[in-house]
Design a protein around this motif. Sequence first.
Motif, PDB file in Angstrom:
ATOM      1  N   GLY A 183       0.799  -1.233   0.000  1.00  0.00           N
ATOM      2  CA  GLY A 183       0.000   0.000   0.000  1.00  0.00           C
ATOM      3  C   GLY A 183       0.824   1.271   0.000  1.00  0.00           C
ATOM      4  O   GLY A 183       0.306   2.353   0.324  1.00  0.00           O
ATOM      5  N   VAL A 184       2.117   1.179  -0.392  1.00  0.00           N
ATOM      6  CA  VAL A 184       3.002   2.354  -0.302  1.00  0.00           C
ATOM      7  C   VAL A 184       2.639   3.461  -1.286  1.00  0.00           C
ATOM      8  O   VAL A 184       3.128   4.582  -1.143  1.00  0.00           O
ATOM      9  N   TYR A 185       1.779   3.180  -2.266  1.00  0.00           N
ATOM     10  CA  TYR A 185       1.521   4.169  -3.318  1.00  0.00           C
ATOM     11  C   TYR A 185       0.547   5.257  -2.895  1.00  0.00           C
ATOM     12  O   TYR A 185       0.339   6.224  -3.631  1.00  0.00           O
ATOM     13  N   CYS A 186      -0.078   5.119  -1.739  1.00  0.00           N
ATOM     14  CA  CYS A 186      -0.965   6.188  -1.237  1.00  0.00           C
ATOM     15  C   CYS A 186      -1.004   6.096   0.278  1.00  0.00           C
ATOM     16  O   CYS A 186      -1.605   5.173   0.835  1.00  0.00           O
ATOM     17  N   THR A 187      -0.360   7.042   0.931  1.00  0.00           N
ATOM     18  CA  THR A 187      -0.384   7.082   2.394  1.00  0.00           C
ATOM     19  C   THR A 187      -0.710   8.501   2.849  1.00  0.00           C
ATOM     20  O   THR A 187      -0.328   9.471   2.204  1.00  0.00           O
ATOM     21  N   VAL A 188      -1.430   8.594   3.945  1.00  0.00           N
ATOM     22  CA  VAL A 188      -1.744   9.890   4.557  1.00  0.00           C
ATOM     23  C   VAL A 188      -1.469   9.754   6.052  1.00  0.00           C
ATOM     24  O   VAL A 188      -2.007   8.853   6.706  1.00  0.00           O
TER      25      VAL A 188
END
Length: 373
Positions: A127-132
């Motif tokens: 899931g590294v392609y979208c983190t908040v």
Amino acid sequence: MLETNLQETALKQGVSRRDFLKFCSMMAGVLALPRSYSTYIEQALAAPKRLPVIWLELQDCAGCTEALLRATAPTVSQLVLDVLSVDYHETIMAAAGDLAEAAKQASIKAGGYLLVVEGSIPTGDGGVYCTVGGKTALQLLEEAASNAVAVVAVGNCASFGGWPKAGPNPTGATYVSELVTDKPVMNLPGCPYNPVNLTAAIVHFLTFGELPAMDDLHRPLFAYGARIHDNCPRRGHFDAGEFVVAWGDEGHNKGFCLYKMGCKGPVTFHNCPAVGYNDGTSWPIKAGHGCIACSEPDFWELGVYNLADLQQYAPPTTYAPVQLPTQKVDPATAGVIGAMAGVAVGAAGVAAYKALSKSDEDESAPPAQNAKK
Ligand code: SF4
């Protein structure tokens, strides 16, 4: 808890009671309810309550948020969203950082909110392609969905994966209903989705306490129950074999059918012909471009100029016998009648939108509209 209600807010902002009632009537029309149901909608919106909302933006372009913000001038449609308690929305909230996160956590803990999700969810490589805030999109979705009463996926990315999921899908993008299986999920696909449909769905939720009836793709039937091709104002030209074959040609100037330019109206379900975009100003086919099927799964893979598959959608090859007119009709007159038929199809959609064509039968009580998946 808010001490006012939508009607009072509208009046304070200069919206007349007459316009407020017109809005309620219009909402009944968009929801395909009898016009008299506007009374129940009025009562629901007049209740001094707010529906808490958490809005997540994940793997997206923010186009759906842009559509929300540019939906209209300050009218009652926008006020519906003002009266909602939007506790968290990364793009439009004033708070940032820890304050924003604290507001979201408080709402999650309190529960009873509507979760709106924009964008797909990349699951590849952890899931590294979208983190908040150090959390992946998947973690954010699972956390926010945990105490929601229902989840609304806005736009094609959240509904079906959209363009991030298009091959070769390097981020492993997927969509909300694939991941959230223990809550009611409603999809409002489109690129972008139409804010009119979100407003109508929220009004339905506030009025009946549940999501509207949906199809097998979790799309509300009031907005996705009819094929664009069947309500298209250019349909008369399709049936007459009058097609645009090059941009700017004579057929294009005359408003002929865009099928040969790749229009996907024959395989697309959406209420664009009835409600349009930008306050009903226009929509792609009205503007002269074919439909790109943005409310359907995997629309990005269809190819803009590939012809839609008509095998299942072509008119039948045999028709019921008709009574032929005794007078001879010259070709010019036939053309006028064909054009009138096309206008009538378009007018029917507009009439539905304006809630002027519903029967007033059996309107004594608001029945549950739900057929949740
Ligand atoms: S093919 Fe497209 S432009 Fe032609 S009638 Fe169908 S929806 Fe309208």
